[in-house]
Write a protein that holds these residues in place. Structure first.
Motif, short mmCIF file in Angstrom:
data_model
loop_
_atom_site.label_atom_id
_atom_site.label_comp_id
_atom_site.label_asym_id
_atom_site.label_seq_id
_atom_site.Cartn_x
_atom_site.Cartn_y
_atom_site.Cartn_z
N MET A 256 -11.48 -0.05 -8.45
CA MET A 256 -11.79 -0.07 -9.80
C MET A 256 -13.31 -0.63 -10.22
O MET A 256 -13.82 -0.29 -10.80
N ARG A 257 -13.35 -1.88 -9.69
CA ARG A 257 -14.54 -2.68 -9.89
C ARG A 257 -15.85 -2.01 -9.27
O ARG A 257 -16.64 -2.00 -9.99
N VAL A 258 -15.65 -1.26 -8.14
CA VAL A 258 -16.78 -0.69 -7.49
C VAL A 258 -17.17 0.73 -8.42
O VAL A 258 -18.35 0.61 -8.79
N LYS A 259 -16.27 1.43 -8.73
CA LYS A 259 -16.36 2.63 -9.05
C LYS A 259 -16.36 2.68 -10.72
O LYS A 259 -16.99 3.68 -11.21
N ARG A 260 -15.94 1.73 -11.32
CA ARG A 260 -15.94 1.40 -12.87
C ARG A 260 -15.55 2.86 -13.58
O ARG A 260 -14.31 3.16 -13.44
N GLN A 261 -16.22 3.50 -14.27
CA GLN A 261 -15.97 4.61 -15.09
C GLN A 261 -15.61 5.87 -14.22
O GLN A 261 -15.25 6.88 -14.65
N LEU A 319 -0.83 -0.66 -13.76
CA LEU A 319 -2.17 -1.29 -14.10
C LEU A 319 -1.95 -2.36 -15.11
O LEU A 319 -2.55 -3.53 -14.97
N ILE A 320 -1.10 -1.82 -16.24
CA ILE A 320 -1.25 -2.80 -17.65
C ILE A 320 -0.41 -3.93 -17.02
O ILE A 320 -0.76 -4.95 -17.59
N THR A 321 0.91 -3.70 -16.65
CA THR A 321 1.75 -4.79 -16.39
C THR A 321 1.30 -5.91 -15.22
O THR A 321 1.67 -7.21 -15.42
N ALA A 322 0.30 -5.29 -14.21
CA ALA A 322 -0.15 -6.19 -13.39
C ALA A 322 -1.34 -7.05 -13.87
O ALA A 322 -1.92 -8.02 -13.05
N GLY A 323 -1.89 -6.71 -15.02
CA GLY A 323 -2.97 -7.23 -15.79
C GLY A 323 -4.37 -7.13 -15.25
O GLY A 323 -5.28 -7.67 -15.66
N MET A 324 -4.21 -5.74 -14.66
CA MET A 324 -5.54 -5.50 -14.05
C MET A 324 -6.28 -4.32 -14.86
O MET A 324 -7.57 -4.20 -14.52
N ALA A 325 -5.66 -3.87 -16.01
CA ALA A 325 -6.46 -3.10 -16.88
C ALA A 325 -5.96 -3.28 -18.05
O ALA A 325 -4.65 -3.47 -18.39
#
Length: 385
Positions: A256-261, A319-325
Motif C-alpha cells: 500500500m505504501r509503495v503503490k499508494r493510489q 484493513l480498517i480494524t487493523a488500523g492500516m487504512a
C-alpha cells in the motif's frame, strides 16, 4: 426508476448529504444538517476477480446463465455492484464455452449486463513452474496465442476485459500490444519473469499485477525478484487479496505504501464464498474445509489455503480494524480505485455524473462496516430484512 433521492453520511467525512439521481445517474448532491442517525453512504464495491460465489463456479462447464444472475444478486448483499467473473486455465473448448455462457448471461439479464463489467481471463498464458502456477493445471498452461485468444474473445462477444499472463513467454510483448490495441487490460500474474521481461511487458502496455505476492515461489532471491520488480514499476496497479491470510498484514502495508493510489483490493473468491462451514470437494483443490471464520484450507493440511472464501467487504474491514487504512481509504481501495484501473463509469464514486451505485452502511464500535442496503443505477436491489 427515473428519480431517486438517498440520504446518508458521506463515507469520506461523515457529512450528511442528500444525493439525487435521474435515470440512474447522480445529478445533484446537497448538504444536510448533520444527523448521526443517518447511515453511511459509499460507492458500490468493485471486484475484479471472482472465480465463483455461493456455490456457483465460473470454472466449471457448463455455466448456467441463471447462476450468473444468482451470483450478481448474492453479491449485492456484500455491497458489490460491479464485478468480473474470472475464468482460469482450462482446456481450449471449455474456456470457450465458459466465456460464452457468461457473455450470454450479460445479454439475457439486465442486472448481469450492468453488474458484470466483463470477464477476467486468468490463464492459460501463465508460468508452468510450481509456485507461480498456483493451482492451475500444468498440462493446460501454454504460451500466449493471439489466434486462440481471438477465438475466445469472439465467443465472449468482446467481453474479455482483463487478461492475466506471465510475460516470460516468447512473444509476450507483441501479444500484450495486440491486447491493449483491442481494449483489453493486461495484468502480470502467476509469473516468474525477470526484471527485463517485466519492464518489456510494461513498455508494451501491461498495467496491473494480479494478486501480487500470491502465485509465487515459496522461496525467492532477496533481490532482484519479480515481486520487487513489479512494485518498482510505477505504471503497474497492484491488486491484493486483503483477507490477512493470503498476504500478511505487514506485506499489505508495504504494498500500500509503495503503490499508494494504485493499490487496490480483490477478493479472488471461489464458489465456497458465502457457503456454510463444512467439508467440501472442489475440482480444483480437492478435499477442503471451510471454517466458521471463513478460512478455506486443504482438509489434509490445514496450514495450506485452498483459495479464498471471503468477500471484498471482509478485506475492507480487515484493513480498517487493523488500523492500516481509514474508512475512506479502505473503501476506495475496493471501489473507485479498481473502477479507475479498468476505466469504468463507477470510477467517479459519489459525484455528479457518476452512476448511483451505492451501499448504505452501518458501523460498529471498532469501525467495521456492515451493508444495510445496496443500490445499482439508483434502484434499491437489496435491503437487509
Amino acid at each position: 426508476m427515473d428519480k431517486v433521492c438517498l440520504r446518508g453520511r458521506d463515507y469520506r467525512d461523515l457529512a450528511a448529504v442528500e444525493i439525487h439521481a435521474e435515470h440512474g445517474v447522480i445529478c445533484q448532491i446537497r448538504p444536510l444538517p448533520q444527523d448521526d442517525a443517518l447511515p453511511i453512504i459509499a460507492p458500490g464495491l468493485v471486484d475484479l476477480q471472482i472465480n465463483g460465489f455461493a456455490g456457483v463456479d465460473f470454472n466449471h462447464y457448463p455455466i448456467n446463465e441463471e447462476s450468473v444472475l444468482a451470483v450478481t444478486r448474492r453479491l449485492w448483499q456484500e455491497g458489490v455492484t460491479t464485478f468480473l467473473p474470472t475464468v482460469i486455465t482450462n482446456n481450449d473448448d471449455d474456456t470457450e464455452q465458459m466465456v460464452r455462457g457468461i457473455a450470454n448471461a450479460r445479454r439475457r439479464f439486465a442486472a448481469v449486463g450492468y453488474g458484470v463489467a466483463g470477464i477476467h481471463l486468468e490463464g492459460p498464458f501463465i508460468s508452468a513452474e510450481d509456485g507461480p502456477r498456483g493451482a492451475h493445471d500444468r498440462t493446460l498452461v501454454k504460451a500466449p496465442d493471439w489466434s486462440l485468444f481471438q477465438r475466445w474473445q469472439k465467443a465472449a462477444r468482446g467481453d474479455i476485459r482483463l487478461l492475466t499472463l506471465a510475460p516470460e513467454w516468447p512473444g509476450s510483448a507483441a501479444f500484450i500490444r495486440n491486447c491493449v490495441q483491442e481494449g483489453v487490460t493486461v495484468s502480470l500474474g502467476h509469473t516468474g519473469a525477470d526484471a527485463a521481461q517485466i519492464a518489456a511487458a510494461v513498455e508494451a502496455g501491461a498495467s496491473m499485477s494480479t494478486h501480487l505476492g500470491n502465485g509465487a515461489h515459496l522461496l525467492l532471491p532477496r533481490h532482484p525478484n519479480y515481486i520487487w520488480e513489479q512494485l518498482a514499476q510505477d505504471k503497474l496497479w497492484c491488486a491484493m487479496i486483503g483477507d490477512g491470510e493470503h498476504l500478511p498484514m505487514s506485506v499489505l502495508k508495504v504494498f500500500m505504501r509503495v503503490k499508494r493510489q494504485r493499490a487496490f483490493l480483490v477478493s479472488d473468491t471461489t464458489s465456497l464464498a458465502g457457503m456454510p462451514p463444512g467439508r467440501y470437494q472442489l475440482h480444483i483443490g480437492g478435499d477442503v474445509v471451510l471454517s466458521e471464520q471463513g478460512r478455506l484450507s486443504l482438509a489434509d493440511n490445514p496450514g495450506l489455503l485452498a483459495g479464498s472464501a471471503r468477500s471484498l467487504l471482509y478485506g475492507v474491514n480487515a484493513l480498517i480494524t487493523a488500523g492500516m487504512a481509514s474508512r475512506h481509504e479502505a473503501w476506495d481501495m475496493a471501489s473507485v480505485r479498481p473502477a479507475a484501473m479498468l476505466d469504468l463509469p463507477a470510477k467517479g464514486g459519489l459525484a455528479v455524473g457518476s452512476p448511483l451505485d451505492a451501499a448504505l452502511l452501518g458501523e460498529n464500535g471498532t469501525g467495521e462496516l456492515k451493508v444495510l442496503s445496496t443500490y445499482a443505477q439508483g434502484e434499491c436491489v437489496w435491503r437487509e430484512q
